[in-house]
Design a protein around this motif. Sequence first.
Motif, PDB file in Angstrom:
ATOM      1  N   ILE A   1       0.838  -1.199   0.000  1.00 40.96           N
ATOM      2  CA  ILE A   1       0.000   0.000   0.000  1.00 40.96           C
ATOM      3  C   ILE A   1       0.869   1.244   0.000  1.00 40.96           C
ATOM      4  CG2 ILE A   1      -1.733   1.313   1.280  1.00 40.96           C
ATOM      5  CD1 ILE A   1      -2.766  -1.304   2.407  1.00 40.96           C
TER       6      ILE A   1
ATOM      7  N   PHE B   1       2.737   2.095  -3.423  1.00 43.47           N
ATOM      8  CA  PHE B   1       1.992   2.809  -4.464  1.00 43.47           C
ATOM      9  C   PHE B   1       1.605   4.214  -4.008  1.00 43.47           C
ATOM     10  CE2 PHE B   1       1.841  -1.320  -6.360  1.00 43.47           C
ATOM     11  CZ  PHE B   1       1.767  -1.061  -7.718  1.00 43.47           C
TER      12      PHE B   1
ATOM     13  N   GLY C   1      -5.651   4.691  -3.204  1.00 41.30           N
ATOM     14  CA  GLY C   1      -4.910   3.568  -2.667  1.00 41.30           C
ATOM     15  C   GLY C   1      -4.919   3.439  -1.155  1.00 41.30           C
TER      16      GLY C   1
ATOM     17  N   GLU D   1      -0.536  -6.494 -10.450  1.00 37.74           N
ATOM     18  CA  GLU D   1       0.630  -5.622 -10.267  1.00 37.74           C
ATOM     19  C   GLU D   1       0.847  -4.755 -11.509  1.00 37.74           C
ATOM     20  OE1 GLU D   1       3.950  -4.408  -7.835  1.00 37.74           O
ATOM     21  OE2 GLU D   1       2.616  -6.080  -7.347  1.00 37.74           O
TER      22      GLU D   1
ATOM     23  N   ALA E   1      -1.978  -2.094 -11.833  1.00 36.45           N
ATOM     24  CA  ALA E   1      -1.811  -0.949 -10.934  1.00 36.45           C
ATOM     25  C   ALA E   1      -0.675  -0.043 -11.403  1.00 36.45           C
ATOM     26  CB  ALA E   1      -1.551  -1.443  -9.514  1.00 36.45           C
TER      27      ALA E   1
ATOM     28  N   VAL F   1      -4.343  -0.287  -5.464  1.00 31.50           N
ATOM     29  CA  VAL F   1      -3.407  -1.233  -4.846  1.00 31.50           C
ATOM     30  C   VAL F   1      -3.628  -2.623  -5.434  1.00 31.50           C
ATOM     31  CG1 VAL F   1      -2.589  -2.246  -2.685  1.00 31.50           C
ATOM     32  CG2 VAL F   1      -3.462   0.097  -2.707  1.00 31.50           C
TER      33      VAL F   1
ATOM     34  N   CYS G   1      -1.262  -7.793  -2.742  1.00 27.15           N
ATOM     35  CA  CYS G   1      -0.709  -7.210  -1.506  1.00 27.15           C
ATOM     36  C   CYS G   1      -1.450  -7.762  -0.287  1.00 27.15           C
ATOM     37  CB  CYS G   1      -0.849  -5.689  -1.520  1.00 27.15           C
ATOM     38  SG  CYS G   1       0.266  -4.843  -2.654  1.00 27.15           S
TER      39      CYS G   1
END
Length: 391
Positions: free
Chosen positions: A19, A22, A36, A334, A337, A349, A353
């Motif tokens: 978190i 990003f 995010g 990933e 994002a 996010v 994660c």
Amino acid sequence: MNWDEKFASNIKAVPFSGIRKFFDLASTMKDVISLGVGEPDYSAPDKVIEACIESLKRKETSYTSNWGLLELRQEIAKLFHNRYHVDYDPKDEIMVTVGVSEAIGIIMTTLLNPGDEVLIPDPAYLAYPACVSIAGGKPVLVPTYEKDEFKLTVEELEKKITPRTKAVLIGYPNNPTGTVMDRDSLLKLAAFAEKHDLIVISDEIYCDLTYEGTHTCFASLPGMRERTLTMNGFSKSYAMTGLRIGYVCGPREALEEIYKVHQYEILCASTTSQYGAIAALRYCDDDVKAMYNEYAARREMVYEGLVKMGLPVFKPKGAFYIFPDISSTGMDDEEFADRLLTEAKVGVVPGTCFGPQGKNHVRISYAASRENLAEALKRMGTFVAKYRKQG
């Protein structure tokens, strides 16, 4: 000196927060709309701020009791009695902490011997497994599935139970999915905990943001008060994130040992913030309701926007997050994002994660203004349409 050789192996194995990664990246870019971080876009209520200022004017800047201000603990006890019909002695069954984050950490430090296992829903708040690992325990992720709205089931829990299992750590309404557990589902979990003689650690920080049905406090279920540690706080409902006030409630014999860790590691939560928390509980119900109504409207707005884009997503029933499936874009979470941030200037996010079951999902926080949400949905819609067409 080679510092890398000096660090504890269990700490080195804990990843940095995805978190924050990003969020920090978005903060270096211009014109980014960040969805995010799970933080209210409100300031704390006026009554809270006034109470903090007045306490400073009275020069109340000394330590409080390690347990926290008795006056605050009495207000928390009233809340549980009136709302959930659960009674805690404010003297030694309620302890004020530096947010729920501290509560998670000191509970794990108190409970876990090396190798003890804690069952955790997957996906769930990324600090849960990290805190278990930091305390020397073993986080055991229990898969949940979108077809079940990511609800935790006893069937999946039973597959993960071992002789080393000591506790179940849950958080509902859930971060990142926005799902809730209804009373019947929680009763099944309660029976599972009783069957295996497990501690239940229940993070209820989003309890006031339940949009469908009513929140069930786990400790209020039959027989569960004596095996449950309930964590809650003021960050989400009262927009008091930076004031860092939370609490843990539980049986006296459990709190006495947790208190010991808190006593040595923290001493006490901020005195100023504790006075603000008293005001929050006494005077700020209308503020909580107003924020709730706004989040509920934003939930509808973001859900409809994602459906219009063609992204599969279930309508969240709590918290202020939504968890769409982005696999139709041909990207994993990933990459999605990363590219959404760099190409469309919208920060979200990656779902992984929060655990492997978050694969091909992203977490979007709708704790942002409607204006920003509208613009973010517009940018995201263009981005998604571009790559879905190419796919």
